[in-house]
Design a protein around this motif. Structure first.
Motif, PDB file in Angstrom:
ATOM      1  N   TYR A 279      11.262  13.213  11.268  1.00  0.00           N
ATOM      2  CA  TYR A 279      11.564  12.130  10.347  1.00  0.00           C
ATOM      3  C   TYR A 279      10.338  11.290  10.021  1.00  0.00           C
ATOM      4  O   TYR A 279      10.274  10.662   8.951  1.00  0.00           O
ATOM      5  N   GLY A 280       9.359  11.266  10.926  1.00  0.00           N
ATOM      6  CA  GLY A 280       8.107  10.608  10.587  1.00  0.00           C
ATOM      7  C   GLY A 280       7.421  11.319   9.433  1.00  0.00           C
ATOM      8  O   GLY A 280       6.995  10.695   8.449  1.00  0.00           O
ATOM      9  N   ALA A 281       7.319  12.657   9.529  1.00  0.00           N
ATOM     10  CA  ALA A 281       6.685  13.440   8.469  1.00  0.00           C
ATOM     11  C   ALA A 281       7.489  13.381   7.177  1.00  0.00           C
ATOM     12  O   ALA A 281       6.929  13.219   6.077  1.00  0.00           O
ATOM     13  N   PHE A 282       8.803  13.505   7.279  1.00  0.00           N
ATOM     14  CA  PHE A 282       9.654  13.498   6.086  1.00  0.00           C
ATOM     15  C   PHE A 282       9.618  12.139   5.395  1.00  0.00           C
ATOM     16  O   PHE A 282       9.615  12.061   4.161  1.00  0.00           O
ATOM     17  N   GLY A 283       9.582  11.065   6.180  1.00  0.00           N
ATOM     18  CA  GLY A 283       9.522   9.731   5.600  1.00  0.00           C
ATOM     19  C   GLY A 283       8.269   9.519   4.761  1.00  0.00           C
ATOM     20  O   GLY A 283       8.315   8.887   3.700  1.00  0.00           O
ATOM     21  N   VAL A 284       7.136  10.073   5.220  1.00  0.00           N
ATOM     22  CA  VAL A 284       5.901   9.968   4.449  1.00  0.00           C
ATOM     23  C   VAL A 284       6.053  10.658   3.103  1.00  0.00           C
ATOM     24  O   VAL A 284       5.675  10.122   2.053  1.00  0.00           O
ATOM     25  N   SER A 285       6.634  11.857   3.095  1.00  0.00           N
ATOM     26  CA  SER A 285       6.770  12.598   1.844  1.00  0.00           C
ATOM     27  C   SER A 285       7.696  11.888   0.865  1.00  0.00           C
ATOM     28  O   SER A 285       7.419  11.835  -0.338  1.00  0.00           O
ATOM     29  N   MET A 286       8.799  11.337   1.373  1.00  0.00           N
ATOM     30  CA  MET A 286       9.752  10.674   0.482  1.00  0.00           C
ATOM     31  C   MET A 286       9.199   9.371  -0.096  1.00  0.00           C
ATOM     32  O   MET A 286       9.614   8.933  -1.171  1.00  0.00           O
ATOM     33  N   LEU A 287       8.261   8.767   0.593  1.00  0.00           N
ATOM     34  CA  LEU A 287       7.622   7.566   0.066  1.00  0.00           C
ATOM     35  C   LEU A 287       6.507   7.919  -0.916  1.00  0.00           C
ATOM     36  O   LEU A 287       6.400   7.343  -2.002  1.00  0.00           O
ATOM     37  N   LEU A 288       5.698   8.925  -0.556  1.00  0.00           N
ATOM     38  CA  LEU A 288       4.497   9.197  -1.338  1.00  0.00           C
ATOM     39  C   LEU A 288       4.736  10.042  -2.581  1.00  0.00           C
ATOM     40  O   LEU A 288       4.067   9.845  -3.601  1.00  0.00           O
ATOM     41  N   ILE A 289       5.652  11.014  -2.521  1.00  0.00           N
ATOM     42  CA  ILE A 289       5.812  11.912  -3.676  1.00  0.00           C
ATOM     43  C   ILE A 289       6.221  11.154  -4.938  1.00  0.00           C
ATOM     44  O   ILE A 289       5.552  11.272  -5.979  1.00  0.00           O
ATOM     45  N   PRO A 290       7.294  10.341  -4.933  1.00  0.00           N
ATOM     46  CA  PRO A 290       7.598   9.598  -6.164  1.00  0.00           C
ATOM     47  C   PRO A 290       6.528   8.580  -6.523  1.00  0.00           C
ATOM     48  O   PRO A 290       6.248   8.349  -7.702  1.00  0.00           O
ATOM     49  N   TYR A 291       5.907   7.982  -5.506  1.00  0.00           N
ATOM     50  CA  TYR A 291       4.852   6.994  -5.766  1.00  0.00           C
ATOM     51  C   TYR A 291       3.683   7.643  -6.512  1.00  0.00           C
ATOM     52  O   TYR A 291       3.175   7.105  -7.507  1.00  0.00           O
ATOM     53  N   VAL A 292       3.253   8.822  -6.049  1.00  0.00           N
ATOM     54  CA  VAL A 292       2.139   9.519  -6.678  1.00  0.00           C
ATOM     55  C   VAL A 292       2.512  10.017  -8.068  1.00  0.00           C
ATOM     56  O   VAL A 292       1.710   9.934  -9.016  1.00  0.00           O
ATOM     57  N   LEU A 293       3.724  10.525  -8.227  1.00  0.00           N
ATOM     58  CA  LEU A 293       4.152  11.024  -9.539  1.00  0.00           C
ATOM     59  C   LEU A 293       4.165   9.904 -10.578  1.00  0.00           C
ATOM     60  O   LEU A 293       3.799  10.115 -11.741  1.00  0.00           O
ATOM     61  N   ILE A 294       4.598   8.720 -10.160  1.00  0.00           N
ATOM     62  CA  ILE A 294       4.678   7.595 -11.100  1.00  0.00           C
ATOM     63  C   ILE A 294       3.292   6.994 -11.345  1.00  0.00           C
ATOM     64  O   ILE A 294       2.892   6.731 -12.478  1.00  0.00           O
ATOM     65  N   ASP A 295       2.534   6.791 -10.259  1.00  0.00           N
ATOM     66  CA  ASP A 295       1.265   6.081 -10.363  1.00  0.00           C
ATOM     67  C   ASP A 295       0.145   6.959 -10.918  1.00  0.00           C
ATOM     68  O   ASP A 295      -0.690   6.506 -11.706  1.00  0.00           O
ATOM     69  N   ALA A 296       0.096   8.236 -10.484  1.00  0.00           N
ATOM     70  CA  ALA A 296      -0.997   9.115 -10.904  1.00  0.00           C
ATOM     71  C   ALA A 296      -0.555  10.169 -11.918  1.00  0.00           C
ATOM     72  O   ALA A 296      -1.373  10.666 -12.688  1.00  0.00           O
TER      73      ALA A 296
END
Length: 461
Positions: A279-296
């Motif tokens: 869940y530590g690894a999965f939590g990072v992906s769920m936070l970063l993937i939409p953030y990166v798609l929107i921001d970059a």
């Protein structure tokens, strides 16, 4: 206890209530991830501020969820679920009407306290209402409903962010909280431990303060990318308090918040270590993937929510079947294969770039991640609930949930460098975070393969 016993929790209504209550946490996380870029811009917040919007919720949740489970075991699981759900709803209203970062952080912290009370008692009530393969199927339905709600929430949240502002996303929680409370009070029978023991208040305080120190220090370090004067002090204080917590629990023996006797069981240790890593690894992906798609990547908030849809649809369709199957075959192979597929998905996600389309760059990673999570989530939840006697399911559910949230908490504290990057630097930092997450998920697979070897499926009562 027979099925006709009036004291037996009503299975169908208990499942509905459990889904409604626990979905509050799933929805909140998935909606917030889509709204973070808009929130950061609106409040003129820095990378550390964005981290604290997430961690202000996760910290009290991780620190107090053990106490929430213990309170339910001792004083009534339905009672504390209702209290926690009402608190979560009130806190959501505070977040919705707040006009400053400080008020938003206060509301998020209060949400975390409410979730710490409702989550372990939701699962404990569900566990007491079903037996055998029916329990596995119910846990699968619970996992599927969480996935579906997490799928719908970003779409609604993205639309709200685009048309009504980010504060509106918190209103989604209010009708769900009201429904959970109404079902609990009208249809669900109270369940509590027959011989209540004294609560471990000292353990709860030490655990909370230890997590506060460690998380605050890690957040400062990752955001500044350097150890200033405050971060080492906070980390040292957190580590010292964590040692004090372990010593206090050892002194209390069987009356501790976490009785050390549980840790003599290799499978129990493996299940909880796996939870922390996965869940530590999965939590990072769920936070970063939409953030990166929107921001970059130039995605809109709605498109960022849609990007996660395959993950939730596949989990929603297949989790009930996987929960039932896990009761027959046992947790060993599902919990070995699932995290391995998730690790492969994280490696695929490193291909996400600003100039790539969704289907070749994002969808393969999301589909593979969905397969891995579907295989792992229901068997993991069922195995944890079956690892101890029925009178302590609230505490054990709370402990396991605390580990999953703590894994996400520490991971979020460590990605300040990613959130603070821009343009190509953001994509490079994101790819590095995904490689590290893949290694952590692979470690979770090894943990299951070694720690659960020989653990067979069997009916649980």
């Amino acid at each position: 206890m027979s099925r006709d016993d009036p004291k037996r929790p009503a299975p169908g209504w208990t499942l509905a209530m459990s889904i409604a209550a626990s979905s509050l946490s799933f929805i909140d996380g998935s909606v917030l991830n889509v709204a973070l870029p808009a929130l950061r811009q609106s409040l003129n917040a820095g990378a550390a501020d964005v981290q604290w919007v997430v961690n202000a919720y996760t910290l009290p949740l991780a620190a107090l969820i053990l106490t929430g489970g213990a309170l339910g075991d001792h004083q009534g699981r339905r009672r504390w679920l209702v209290i926690g759900t009402a608190l979560f709803g009130l806190a959501s209203l505070v977040c919705a009407v707040g006009n400053s970062l400080a008020l938003l952080l206060a509301g998020r912290a209060l949400q975390g306290v409410g979730a710490a009370l409702l989550l372990p008692n939701s699962l404990a009530l569900l566990n007491s209402a079903y037996h055998g393969e029916a329990r596995g199927r119910a846990v699968g339905i619970w996992a599927a409903a969480g996935a579906i709600s997490a799928a719908i929430a970003p779409l609604i949240g993205g639309w709200l962010v685009a048309h009504a502002g980010w504060r509106a996303i918190f209103y989604i929680n209010l009708p769900i909280a009201a429904a959970a409370i109404a079902i609990a009070l009208a249809k669900v029978t109270e369940v509590k431990e027959r011989k209540p023991s004294r609560l471990d208040a000292v353990g709860a305080i030490l655990a909370t303060l230890a997590l506060l120190g460690l998380t605050y220090g890690l957040t400062l370090w990752s955001a500044d990318r350097a150890l200033g004067p405050t971060a080492p002090f906070a980390l040292g204080a957190g580590l010292g308090l964590a040692i004090a917590f372990g010593w206090a629990e050892w002194r209390r023996g069987d009356k501790a918040m976490i009785p050390l006797a549980y840790f003599r069981d290799r499978a129990f240790v493996a299940l909880n270590l796996l939870t922390f890593l996965l869940y530590g690894a999965f939590g990072v992906s769920m936070l970063l993937i939409p953030y990166v798609l929107i921001d970059a990547g130039g995605y809109s908030p709605v498109e960022g929510g849609l990007a996660l849809l395959p993950l939730s649809i596949l989990m929603g369709l297949l989790s009930p079947l996987m929960g039932k199957l896990a009761q027959r075959v046992g947790p060993h192979w599902p919990l070995t294969i699932g995290p391995l597929l998730i690790a492969a998905a994280f490696l695929l996600a490193t291909r996400i770039a600003a100039d790539q389309h969704y289907w070749p760059s994002v969808f393969p990673a999301m589909a593979l991640m969905a397969a891995g999570m579907t295989i792992a989530v229901a068997p993991l939840t069922s195995a944890v609930l079956a690892s101890v006697d029925a009178e302590h399911t609230g505490m054990v559910s709370g402990f396991n949930s605390a580990l999953s949230r703590t894994g996400g908490l520490i991971a979020t504290a460590l990605i300040g460098g990613v959130l603070g990057a821009e343009g190509k630097g953001l994509l490079h930092a994101f790819a590095g975070a995904m490689v590290v997450s893949a290694a952590v998920a692979a470690a979770a697979s090894v943990t299951a393969f070694v720690g659960l070897a020989g653990k067979k499926g069997k009916p649980s009562g």
